[in-house]
Enzyme design. Structure first.
Site, PDB file in Angstrom:
ATOM      1  CG  HIS A  29      -0.693  -0.094   2.468  1.00  0.00           C
ATOM      2  ND1 HIS A  29       0.310   0.571   2.948  1.00  0.00           N
ATOM      3  CD2 HIS A  29      -1.284  -1.003   3.551  1.00  0.00           C
ATOM      4  CE1 HIS A  29       0.191   0.219   4.437  1.00  0.00           C
ATOM      5  NE2 HIS A  29      -0.621  -0.862   4.671  1.00  0.00           N
ATOM      6  CG  HIS A  83      -3.589  -5.594  12.823  1.00  0.00           C
ATOM      7  ND1 HIS A  83      -4.744  -4.495  12.590  1.00  0.00           N
ATOM      8  CD2 HIS A  83      -2.509  -5.081  11.822  1.00  0.00           C
ATOM      9  CE1 HIS A  83      -4.273  -3.743  11.723  1.00  0.00           C
ATOM     10  NE2 HIS A  83      -2.891  -3.794  11.322  1.00  0.00           N
ATOM     11  CD  GLU A  85      -3.257  -2.811   7.065  1.00  0.00           C
ATOM     12  OE1 GLU A  85      -2.414  -2.759   8.017  1.00  0.00           O
ATOM     13  OE2 GLU A  85      -3.042  -2.258   6.025  1.00  0.00           O
ATOM     14  CG  ASP A  87      -0.858  -7.018   6.371  1.00  0.00           C
ATOM     15  OD1 ASP A  87      -2.003  -6.685   6.928  1.00  0.00           O
ATOM     16  OD2 ASP A  87       0.062  -6.776   6.702  1.00  0.00           O
ATOM     17  CG  HIS A 149      -0.696   0.523  11.811  1.00  0.00           C
ATOM     18  ND1 HIS A 149      -1.124   0.892  10.468  1.00  0.00           N
ATOM     19  CD2 HIS A 149      -0.950  -0.785  11.727  1.00  0.00           C
ATOM     20  CE1 HIS A 149      -1.328  -0.178   9.703  1.00  0.00           C
ATOM     21  NE2 HIS A 149      -1.173  -1.189  10.515  1.00  0.00           N
ATOM     22  CG  ASP A 168       1.053  -4.513  11.312  1.00  0.00           C
ATOM     23  OD1 ASP A 168       1.341  -5.801  10.944  1.00  0.00           O
ATOM     24  OD2 ASP A 168       0.211  -3.677  11.111  1.00  0.00           O
ATOM     25  CE1 TYR A 196       5.696  -3.236   8.879  1.00  0.00           C
ATOM     26  CE2 TYR A 196       5.641  -2.325  10.875  1.00  0.00           C
ATOM     27  CZ  TYR A 196       4.794  -3.075  10.008  1.00  0.00           C
ATOM     28  OH  TYR A 196       3.564  -3.526  10.189  1.00  0.00           O
ATOM     29  CG  HIS A 229       4.581  -7.627   8.846  1.00  0.00           C
ATOM     30  ND1 HIS A 229       4.161  -8.157   7.725  1.00  0.00           N
ATOM     31  CD2 HIS A 229       3.716  -6.909   8.973  1.00  0.00           C
ATOM     32  CE1 HIS A 229       2.844  -7.975   7.470  1.00  0.00           C
ATOM     33  NE2 HIS A 229       2.657  -6.779   8.259  1.00  0.00           N
TER      34      HIS A 229
HETATM   35 FE1  FEO Z   1      -1.414  -3.266   9.628  1.00  0.00          FE
HETATM   36 FE2  FEO Z   1       0.547  -6.017   9.056  1.00  0.00          FE
HETATM   37  O1  FEO Z   1      -0.930  -4.726   8.799  1.00  0.00           O
END
Ligand code: FEO
Length: 406
Positions: A29, A83, A85, A87, A149, A168, A196, A229
């Site tokens: 993104h 989370h 999101e 991913d 976040h 994250d 990051y 991640h």
């Molecule tokens: Fe905020 Fe890795 O997604």
């Protein structure tokens, strides 16, 4: 998929990494993921077998194969989503359909967000700050980390193993076969961790010390930090490194460094950028000169993370700031880096609106002007270039004064 294709990686006796490695992603993104990424998910083996987070939708088979290398996925009775999101939740509905867990947990906001993404029918049990569930021999305690976040973000912690699943937080985009930070080169950890932070967490820096205080007050001890991640932090040295780095990055202190970004049409603005940079460098302030034809917005953000000044050059094109410069300034405005000074420069033909437009960005970004702008018609004269050098010296001296004032 055959269970012998992808394997789980042991984190502790009862916890396995079962995520996916995305070697090819380069645009996350808007963030240039030069080294790819991983979507980490974790399998906890206890009376209630638990999956913590999932992966991006197209990596579901890889996740399931890694799980199947340890247990039959249908044995999973609990899924925790730290989370929402996509991913980390992209394949959540498909996994729920296939595994049919007894419970799926998320934060209160997470339950809402997951339903907003995948439909109101999905059955999520909301947990809140301090709630705890028993898996048998181990417990999982939840800590909300709103806006780190996303509004839904939370940590999960297993006190018996002193392992924190931090979604994250403390993560980085880095695809590798090495699963642990102690197996990765320190320069990569430092650069990708900072990148990051700069691109994902920087706007919420004020929440970082509050979260640290909350963790301390809860008496949480950390033997392992497992983010969603990149590598897992498992040695005292590595855990200290990433926690200390977050303290430094979130403080947004001024360093003796200036980032100079510019684009150019016929090299006049480029020449000004070089001379201004020489002026800054002559004061002892380190300069990162970034031509925007070859510098990605997310790399600029990374350099800005520890800079004391942002210096921006743009030609005027059709009464406007140059598009690449507007792109980066718009992106940086959202990241809300504090404590910087700035200055604008550029060449123009007949109207020269780029400079006031840059200064409008500075105003919105709460960047104090370090030096009057230098605006040149067509091609800089010798006198113009002297002004550019003086501008650089003024910026450098301002950065040094701000460093000394801290
Ligand atoms: Fe905020 Fe890795 O997604």
């Amino acid at each position: 998929m055959n269970n012998d294709v992808f394997k789980a990686v042991k984190v502790t006796d009862d916890v396995y990494w079962v995520g996916a490695i995305d070697w090819g992603i380069r645009d996350f993104h808007g963030y240039l993921t030069s080294r790819g990424t991983t979507y980490n998910a974790f399998l906890v083996i206890d009376d209630k077998i638990t999956l913590i987070d999932t992966v991006k939708a197209q990596y579901k088979d890889e996740l399931m194969a890694r799980i199947a290398s340890i247990i039959d996925p249908k044995e999973i009775s609990v899924i925790i989503s730290n989370h929402s999101e996509m991913d980390h939740t992209g394949c959540l509905p498909a996994i729920i359909d296939e595994v049919k867990p007894d419970k799926v947990y998320a934060s209160t906001m997470g339950a809402k967000t997951i339903k907003a993404h995948f439909g109101q029918d999905i059955d999520i049990e909301a947990v809140k700050e301090g709630d705890s569930i028993s898996l048998g021999n181990m417990d999982v305690t939840f800590m909300e980390t709103r806006m780190l976040h996303w509004p839904d973000s939370m940590f999960s912690y297993i006190p018996q193993k002193k392992i924190l699943f931090s979604q994250d937080g403390f993560g980085m985009h880095y695809a590798s076969f090495e699963r642990f930070a102690d197996q990765v080169d320190d320069t990569i950890l430092d650069h990708e961790g900072a990148k990051y932070y700069a691109n994902i967490l920087l706007p919420y820096s004020g929440l970082v010390p509050k979260t640290f205080a909350k963790v301390k007050a809860a008496g949480i001890e950390l033997d392992i930090i497992a983010p969603d991640h990149g590598p897992i932090w498992r040695t005292p040295e590595d855990i200290k490194f990433i926690l200390d780095s977050y303290s430094v990055w979130s403080a947004q202190k001024v360093e003796a460094k200036a980032v100079v970004i510019f684009d150019t049409m016929w090299d006049a603005t480029a020449l000004m950028a070089r001379v201004i940079s020489e002026g800054i460098e002559s004061t002892g302030v380190h300069v990162k000169l970034m031509p925007l034809k070859g510098s990605h917005r997310s790399d600029v953000a990374t350099e800005v993370l520890n800079a004391g000044a942002l210096v921006v050059g743009s030609p005027t094109i059709n009464n406007n700031i140059f598009p690449t410069v507007a792109d980066v300034l718009s992106y940086l405005r959202g990241l809300k880096r504090k404590n910087m000074v700035g200055a604008a420069f550029g060449s123009y033909g007949w109207s020269g609106e780029a400079i006031p437009q840059i200064e409008k960005y500075f105003e919105e970004m709460k960047i104090d002007i370090a030096s009057d702008s230098v605006r040149v018609q067509y091609v800089p004269t010798e006198d113009d270039l002297v002004k550019c050098r003086e501008m650089g010296i003024e910026i450098g001296n301002k950065v040094i004064a701000n460093v000394d004032a801290e």
